[in-house]
Design an enzyme around this catalytic site. Structure first.
Site, PDB file in Angstrom:
ATOM      1  N   ASP A 135     -12.393  -8.968   4.060  1.00  0.00           N
ATOM      2  CA  ASP A 135     -13.785  -8.958   3.251  1.00  0.00           C
ATOM      3  C   ASP A 135     -14.363 -10.245   3.120  1.00  0.00           C
ATOM      4  OD1 ASP A 135     -13.474  -6.170   2.649  1.00  0.00           O
ATOM      5  OD2 ASP A 135     -14.203  -6.619   0.553  1.00  0.00           O
TER       6      ASP A 135
ATOM      7  N   ASP B 175      -6.384  -6.878   4.086  1.00  0.00           N
ATOM      8  CA  ASP B 175      -7.797  -6.189   3.397  1.00  0.00           C
ATOM      9  C   ASP B 175      -8.562  -7.372   2.815  1.00  0.00           C
ATOM     10  OD1 ASP B 175      -9.290  -4.120   2.043  1.00  0.00           O
ATOM     11  OD2 ASP B 175      -7.860  -4.824   0.312  1.00  0.00           O
TER      12      ASP B 175
ATOM     13  N   LYS C  52       3.008 -15.387   3.246  1.00  0.00           N
ATOM     14  CA  LYS C  52       3.314 -16.053   1.974  1.00  0.00           C
ATOM     15  C   LYS C  52       4.889 -16.383   1.947  1.00  0.00           C
ATOM     16  CE  LYS C  52       1.901 -18.066  -1.704  1.00  0.00           C
ATOM     17  NZ  LYS C  52       0.940 -19.111  -1.969  1.00  0.00           N
TER      18      LYS C  52
ATOM     19  N   ASP D  34      -2.978 -18.355   1.207  1.00  0.00           N
ATOM     20  CA  ASP D  34      -4.062 -19.128   0.352  1.00  0.00           C
ATOM     21  C   ASP D  34      -4.739 -20.002   1.222  1.00  0.00           C
ATOM     22  OD1 ASP D  34      -1.485 -20.334   0.635  1.00  0.00           O
ATOM     23  OD2 ASP D  34      -1.385 -21.192  -1.239  1.00  0.00           O
TER      24      ASP D  34
ATOM     25  N   TYR E  55       0.803  -1.228  -0.002  1.00  0.00           N
ATOM     26  CA  TYR E  55       0.021  -0.030  -0.085  1.00  0.00           C
ATOM     27  C   TYR E  55       0.942   1.145  -0.149  1.00  0.00           C
ATOM     28  CZ  TYR E  55      -4.728  -1.829   0.806  1.00  0.00           C
ATOM     29  OH  TYR E  55      -5.844  -2.440   0.681  1.00  0.00           O
TER      30      TYR E  55
HETATM   31  C1  IPM Z   1     -10.678  -1.185   3.550  1.00  0.00           C
HETATM   32  C2  IPM Z   1     -10.718  -0.601   2.387  1.00  0.00           C
HETATM   33  C3  IPM Z   1      -9.677   0.238   2.015  1.00  0.00           C
HETATM   34  C4  IPM Z   1      -8.307  -0.520   1.876  1.00  0.00           C
HETATM   35  C5  IPM Z   1     -10.014   0.888   0.416  1.00  0.00           C
HETATM   36  C6  IPM Z   1     -11.188   1.708   0.393  1.00  0.00           C
HETATM   37  C7  IPM Z   1      -8.736   2.066   0.395  1.00  0.00           C
HETATM   38  O1  IPM Z   1     -10.941  -1.615   1.412  1.00  0.00           O
HETATM   39  O2  IPM Z   1     -10.623  -0.263   4.658  1.00  0.00           O
HETATM   40  O3  IPM Z   1     -10.456  -2.250   3.645  1.00  0.00           O
HETATM   41  O4  IPM Z   1      -7.920  -1.135   0.901  1.00  0.00           O
HETATM   42  O5  IPM Z   1      -7.660  -0.540   2.919  1.00  0.00           O
HETATM   43 MG    MG Z   2     -11.161  -3.598   2.021  1.00  0.00          MG
END
Ligand code: IPM
Ligand code: MG
Length: 364
Positions: free
Chosen positions: A255, A251, A195, A227, A144
Site C-alpha cells: 500500500d 500487505d 524483522k 521499518d 493471517y
Molecule cells: C490486500 C488486502 C487484503 C489483505 C484484505 C482485504 C484481506 O488488503 O489484498 O492487500 O489484507 O491481504
Molecule cells: Mg492490503
C-alpha cells in the site's frame, strides 16, 4: 503453440468491483477476439454480495468455479454494510479463503510509475522517476493464518486478543525460489524484508532465504528490516528491484509503495500457486464512490495484462495492454483519483472505452 483456450472465473465482488470488472472484461475480450484465444467466462458471487444471497462470503459454488478455472479475475470485496458481522462472514474472508484453498502463496505486486503520472505522486518527480519495483508478498502464511487466534476470556474475566506469526521452512523456501526466479529475469537484485532483530519467525525467514540464495549466485541478495524498508521506500525508492517479504509486511509495504505511483487505483496484482492463479487490483471496494462511475478501472485492466503474461503466456499482448494504458494517460485522460489541473477528467466507463480503443489500434 501453447494452450489456447482458458476458463476464467469472474468475481466482480462488492462496491466498485462491478464497474471496474466490466471495463477489464472488455479489454480481455478484445484481445481474445483478435488473437483467436478461446475464453470461457463463468461469473460468481463472493464477498458481501455472496453473503447477501447465500449467507456466506465464499459459497461452495463460487469456490468450485475458482478451483476449476485456469484463472480467477476478481474486482474487490467489502463494505461498511458487512463490517459488523462475525469474522467468518466478513467479505474479506472470501479473499483469504480463495488464497488458502487455491494455494496462492505468491502475490506479485508490480509498482511501476508511468512517466505520464509523475506529477500525480505526492513525492517529488526526481524521487519517483523510473520506479520499477516488484513486490513478492507471501500470501498463505504468517499471522493471517497462524494458530492460535481469537479473542479469549482470561480467568480474571478480562479479554485477550491473540494472533500468531508462523512460517515453516517449506513456506519460506518456495516463496524465496519464486522471488529469485523473478529477480533473475530482471535486474538481479533481491531484497528480503523481515524483522529478524526482534521476531524469531523472521530470523528463520532470513536464514532460509539465504540458503535458497546459494542456488542463485547470479542474483545479489540483501536483507532489510521492515521499518527501515518503509522509510527507504519514501526516501529512495529507486534502489529497489525485487522485494520478497512476509504476508503482513507485504500487505503494508505494498500500500505504501502504491502511492509512489500516484494512486492505489493504478496497481494490479497476480496471486500465483502451483497451477492456479488469481488476478485483482490491489485497491479495495471503495464503497464511498461505488456506483458513481468515477472509480479508476486501470488497476483491473493492468491485472488483465498480468493474466495474459502469467496464465496465458502472452507477454506481447500483456505489453500491448500496458502500452494502451500509457497511451491514454499520455493523451491526458484521468479518472478523479489521478486528476490534476489541465487534464481531461473522465469516468470509469470512458476510461475503459478509451483504453479499449487505444488497444484496438495497437492490435491492428
Ligand atoms: C490486500 C488486502 C487484503 C489483505 C484484505 C482485504 C484481506 O488488503 O489484498 O492487500 O489484507 O491481504
Ligand atoms: Mg492490503
Amino acid at each position: 503453440m501453447g494452450k489456447n483456450s482458458f476458463n476464467i472465473a469472474v468475481f466482480p465482488g462488492d462496491g466498485v468491483g462491478t464497474e471496474i470488472m466490466q471495463e477489464a472484461l472488455k479489454i480481455l475480450r478484445l484481445i481474445a477476439d483478435k488473437k483467436k484465444i478461446s475464453l470461457e467466462f463463468s461469473e460468481g458471487y463472493i464477498g458481501g454480495a455472496a453473503y447477501d444471497r447465500f449467507g456466506e462470503p465464499l459459497p461452495e459454488q463460487s469456490l468450485d468455479l475458482a478451483m476449476q478455472s485456469d484463472a480467477v479475475l476478481l474486482g474487490a470485496v467489502g463494505g461498511p454494510r458487512w463490517e459488523a458481522l462475525e469474522y467468518k462472514f466478513r467479505p474479506e474472508r472470501a479473499l483469504l479463503g480463495l488464497r488458502e484453498k487455491m494455494g496462492l502463496y505468491a502475490n506479485l505486486r508490480p509498482v511501476v510509475v508511468f512517466e505520464e503520472l509523475l506529477d500525480a505522486s505526492p513525492l517529488k518527480e526526481e524521487v519517483v522517476r523510473g520506479i520499477d519495483i516488484m513486490i513478492v508478498r507471501e500470501l498463505t502464511g504468517d499471522i493471517y493464518f497462524g494458530q492460535p487466534r481469537g479473542v479469549f476470556k482470561e480467568k480474571s474475566g478480562r479479554r485477550k486478543g491473540v494472533n500468531t506469526m508462523v512460517y515453516t521452512e517449506e513456506e519460506i523456501s518456495r516463496i524465496a525460489v519464486r522471488a529469485f526466479e523473478i529477480a533473475r529475469k530482471r535486474k538481479k537484485n533481491l531484497l528480503s524484508v523481515d524483522k529478524a532483530n526482534v521476531l524469531e519467525c523472521t530470523e528463520l525467514w532470513r536464514s532460509v532465504v539465504s540458503e535458497v540464495g546459494r542456488d542463485y549466485s547470479d542474483v545479489t541478495l540483501k536483507h532489510m528490516y521492515v521499518d527501515n524498508c518503509a522509510m527507504q521506500l519514501i526516501r529512495n525508492p529507486a534502489q529497489f528491484d525485487v522485494i520478497v517479504t512476509t504476508n503482513l509486511f507485504g500487505d503494508i509495504l505494498s500500500d505504501e509503495a502504491a502511492m509512489l505511483t500516484g494512486s492505489i487505483g493504478m496497481l494490479p496484482s497476480a496471486s500465483l500457486g502451483k497451477d492456479k492463479a488469481l488476478y485483482e487490483p490491489i485497491h479495495g471496494s471503495a464503497p464511498d464512490i461505488a456506483g458513481k462511475n468515477i472509480a479508476n478501472p486501470l488497476a483491473t485492466i493492468l491485472s488483465v495484462a498480468l493474466l495474459l503474461r502469467y496464465t496465458m503466456a502472452r507477454p506481447a499482448e500483456a505489453e500491448l495492454v500496458e502500452k494502451a494504458v500509457a497511451g491514454v494517460l499520455q493523451e491526458g485522460y484521468r479518472t478523479q483519483d489521478i486528476f490534476q489541473e489541465g487534464k481531461k477528467l473522465v469516468g470509469t466507463a470512458e476510461m475503459g472505452d478509451l483504453t479499449w480503443k487505444k488497444l484496438a489500434g495497437l492490435l491492428n
